[in-house]
Write a protein that holds these residues in place. Sequence first.
Motif, short mmCIF file in Angstrom:
data_model
loop_
_atom_site.label_atom_id
_atom_site.label_comp_id
_atom_site.label_asym_id
_atom_site.label_seq_id
_atom_site.Cartn_x
_atom_site.Cartn_y
_atom_site.Cartn_z
N LYS A 690 0.81 -1.22 0.00
CA LYS A 690 0.00 0.00 0.00
C LYS A 690 0.84 1.27 0.00
N GLY A 691 2.10 1.14 0.35
CA GLY A 691 2.98 2.30 0.33
C GLY A 691 2.58 3.38 1.31
N ILE A 692 2.22 3.01 2.52
CA ILE A 692 1.82 3.99 3.53
C ILE A 692 3.07 4.73 4.00
N SER A 693 3.05 6.03 3.80
CA SER A 693 4.23 6.86 4.09
C SER A 693 4.15 7.50 5.47
N ASP A 694 5.27 8.12 5.87
CA ASP A 694 5.29 8.86 7.13
C ASP A 694 4.29 10.01 7.09
N LYS A 695 4.13 10.58 5.90
CA LYS A 695 3.15 11.67 5.74
C LYS A 695 1.74 11.16 5.99
N ASP A 696 1.45 9.96 5.47
CA ASP A 696 0.13 9.35 5.73
C ASP A 696 -0.11 9.20 7.23
N ILE A 697 0.90 8.66 7.91
CA ILE A 697 0.77 8.40 9.34
C ILE A 697 0.59 9.71 10.11
N LYS A 698 1.32 10.74 9.71
CA LYS A 698 1.18 12.03 10.37
C LYS A 698 -0.22 12.59 10.18
N SER A 699 -0.77 12.43 8.96
CA SER A 699 -2.12 12.89 8.68
C SER A 699 -3.15 12.10 9.49
N MET A 700 -2.89 10.79 9.64
CA MET A 700 -3.79 9.96 10.46
C MET A 700 -3.82 10.47 11.89
N ILE A 701 -2.67 10.75 12.44
CA ILE A 701 -2.58 11.20 13.83
C ILE A 701 -3.30 12.53 14.02
N SER A 702 -3.17 13.41 13.05
CA SER A 702 -3.86 14.71 13.12
C SER A 702 -5.37 14.51 13.06
N CYS A 703 -5.80 13.58 12.22
CA CYS A 703 -7.23 13.28 12.10
C CYS A 703 -7.77 12.70 13.41
N ILE A 704 -6.98 11.80 14.00
CA ILE A 704 -7.38 11.21 15.29
C ILE A 704 -7.50 12.29 16.35
N TYR A 705 -6.53 13.23 16.36
CA TYR A 705 -6.57 14.32 17.34
C TYR A 705 -7.84 15.15 17.17
N TYR A 706 -8.15 15.46 15.92
CA TYR A 706 -9.34 16.29 15.68
C TYR A 706 -10.60 15.58 16.18
N THR A 707 -10.74 14.29 15.86
CA THR A 707 -11.97 13.57 16.20
C THR A 707 -12.07 13.32 17.70
N THR A 708 -10.97 12.97 18.32
CA THR A 708 -11.03 12.57 19.73
C THR A 708 -10.95 13.75 20.70
N VAL A 709 -10.06 14.67 20.42
CA VAL A 709 -9.82 15.78 21.35
C VAL A 709 -10.65 17.01 20.99
N SER A 710 -10.48 17.49 19.75
CA SER A 710 -11.16 18.73 19.35
C SER A 710 -12.68 18.57 19.29
N ASP A 711 -13.12 17.38 18.88
CA ASP A 711 -14.55 17.16 18.74
C ASP A 711 -15.13 16.49 19.99
N ALA A 712 -14.80 15.22 20.23
CA ALA A 712 -15.43 14.44 21.29
C ALA A 712 -15.18 15.03 22.68
N ASN A 713 -13.92 15.19 23.04
CA ASN A 713 -13.62 15.62 24.40
C ASN A 713 -14.14 17.02 24.70
N SER A 714 -14.11 17.89 23.69
CA SER A 714 -14.61 19.25 23.93
C SER A 714 -16.10 19.24 24.22
N GLN A 715 -16.84 18.30 23.59
CA GLN A 715 -18.28 18.20 23.84
C GLN A 715 -18.57 17.66 25.23
N ILE A 716 -17.70 16.77 25.71
CA ILE A 716 -17.91 16.21 27.05
C ILE A 716 -17.88 17.29 28.12
#
Length: 890
Positions: A690-716
């Motif tokens: 699949k050729g998953i790059s470091d850039k892909d992984i960095k983007s994944m981590i940013s997406c996880i941060y947005y969904t878990t911290v910026s969205d979910a946790n802020s609503q809690i």
Amino acid sequence: MKIDKKNGINRYAALITIMVLIFVSILSRIIFLQVVKGEDYKAKADSNSIREIPETAPRGKILDTNNKVLATNTQSYVLVYNQTDEIDQTFFQTMDKVFKILDENGETQKDDFELKINPYRFEFRSDDPKTQKNLELRFKKDRGMDSYVQKKLFGDKSTDKLTTEDKAKIDEELLKITPEETFKFLVKKYNINSSKYSLEKQRRFMIIKDTAKMNSFSGYKPVTVASNIKRSTALIFLQMLNELPGIDVDTQPIRTYPYGEVGSAFLGYISKITSDDEKYSEKGYDTSTDYIGAAGLEASYEDRLKGSKGGKIVKLNKQGRIIQELGSRDSYPGQSLKLTINEEVQAAAEKALDTKMSELRANPSAQQRSNTANATRGAAVVLDVNTGGVLALASRPGYDPNLFSTPGSLSTDLYNQFFNPDLKAFGKNYIEQRGLMAYYPGETEDEVLNTLFPVDKSIKNNTTVRKDPYDIYAKPLFDYATQSLIPPGSTFKPMTAIAGLQGGVITPGFVVDDEGIFDKGGGNYTRFTLDGANGPVDLISAIQKSSNPYFMTVGGLIKKALGSDGLAKYAWKFGLGVPPTSDEKPSTGIEIPEAFGQVYNMWSMKNLYASTYLYKTMQTLKSGGDNGYKFTPIDLYDNDNDSSKVKDIKKKLKESIQGSIKDGSKSFNKDTYNELITNLVKEDPQYKDKGISDKDIKSMISCIYYTTVSDANSQINVTAPMYDAAIGQGMNQFTPLQIANYIATIANGGTRYKIHLVDEILDPNGKVIEQNKPEVIEKTGISAENLAAVKSGMAAVNEKGTAAGAFQSFSIQTAGKTGTASTNNQEAVGRTDYSVYVGFAPLDDPKIAVCIVMFDGGQGAQSAYVARDIYSAYFHLNDGSDSGTSSTGQ
């Protein structure tokens, strides 16, 4: 011709010798059979003619508080068949005559046989698809079909050499055998002539043959051919016994419920043992014939109600007639239950619910903002406020328990309604009637059907069994009073008032200017179009008018002054949930199965969001991004092919995601995510090319941060969930029983009792052997002044507020609160508001408390009419006021 005398004498002697030898041989065999083997053959002959005839013990009675009999036993005639080798030779001729007599006299053959015809199908008494599959496997294995499959798959491989995988393969193949193939297998097994007899007749023979076979596993007992037959029919059979080898007439008790549907929610019913659980055999049950309590009190008190089985050991002649009784043991009746239930109040509650829901369905557009065409489910709970005793517990629709205990009563249509509803046909009709296609532009009806009634994916290879996740289909066997979790809506507002008063954040004179709108913060305004603006309101008028802005304001003050769990700490005292990290058992104490709901609290809120947003995060990662983040997709869902390393990495990633949702940025570690995702890509073969790059992984981590911290946790952490909780919405969900108990606790001055249905346990002679005394669970410690203020507001609800229409000209003073509770996206699934009402009476000296719920019933004022009829029954009032539909109120 000259005779050779010498040779003639020799031949004669030889003949005599041979004859002597033959006679000696015969005599020796006779002596051997009669003397040496005589006892063995006698024992075999005796064992074939000796039978145990069980005597069913009468189940204990169930009585209401005034000794009205809700469940009892009636002695009935039963037709039985005693099978012997000789009698079996004339089985088909005999049964032909038996069936003819039964049919001519309007009798029904006993039919617990789960294999049906026209069409071929199984009918197992369970509405759980997984249980149905297990019961199908047991059915086929009990009849030897697994041996047939085993030989087909594994030849002569012995059973003890089979691996776990082998056994799973046998089960898989067994489930592939259709009901029709099963039927034909049994036709051959039982030597039924399929060319001579009709399909219906084949099955009638099969029922008797199969029951005899199953009975033989635990001894040769009589087969019940028909039970509960008329006396006149029994006399016909008695007169014809000589023509019917093996047939006899006996008597046995049959479970009866004199009031039919009344009280079915708590009474339950009895049913033939269908579970393969060995516990029943260990307790002395005959799993092939015995009946047990299958729901309600019949199940919860099975050990008390069942009694002690008796019977006799008898010797039969070749015609199956008893010629000698060798021993006997008397049966002993079970213990009886005297309940706190008042049958008159129970019947009134059920009738009032049925009547009101019928009115709502007949006039579905009579209320603003509500379509009540599917007002088919409801519940009513009535409690003694000073004991915790249940005076009535109604769940609608109900069912007649006699259907399960009276042979021939449970038709195929009723079976399907109870255990196997056609949710596909129901769902399509529901979608069309409710006009739901408008909510799903571009989708087909089948796609909408799969949204509302999805196929149950938890069943392997299933394509037909569907689920009802939005609680749309009316389920008669489901107890809506004790097992359904609902939002309480505005009936929760007295609880918010108590927390605010006792917590010192408001006084009864605290005023809010209700403009019909509320600002939750961040520009999130909620407008209450149904209520409109109520102007300045204090505590009493806020309860009377059900002012949402008032109680949302109070909720915000509670959180600010008492913390996020400030409201919950008071609600828990009233039985509306329990502290989630405590050892306290989540239960009202009632003796039948119940669900138990929870009030809004931070621990539960975090866990709810951690679960919800985990799957949202997983979906985002699998889809390759969201909210501006793009990357090569990765899959965190469990896969059967995952190695142990991959499983461990996925588990740790999910735990990290949930931790970030609960605790926000302080638990979010980029390095941890980077290491876990890198290891997953390395270990999981699906990412090899699949050729998953470091850039892909960095983007994944940013997406996880947005969904878990910026969205979910802020609503809690915002105050909005507390605003919703303060008016009975959000994550607040309770059973009607819990809600009734909370109101009873207010009514009696702040003491919460353990809920109970059983008042006394009686021996067979009616003597009390055990009594349930009122048990205090908690003294809430709420001041009399604060409770009085809340009660004044609830009195105003019935006098001039949202329930005034129902209580106009009512002869006693009462107090109450209406609730119009909604759920997210309810219109898109064809649902409308829950109509909820709570109250107590009389106002000055409360005796009873009520909670009424009508699913899809619209505004809470409608349920107040049901409460009025309950009060009338309990207090023996002749209330002549009109019970027409109200069009206002919450």
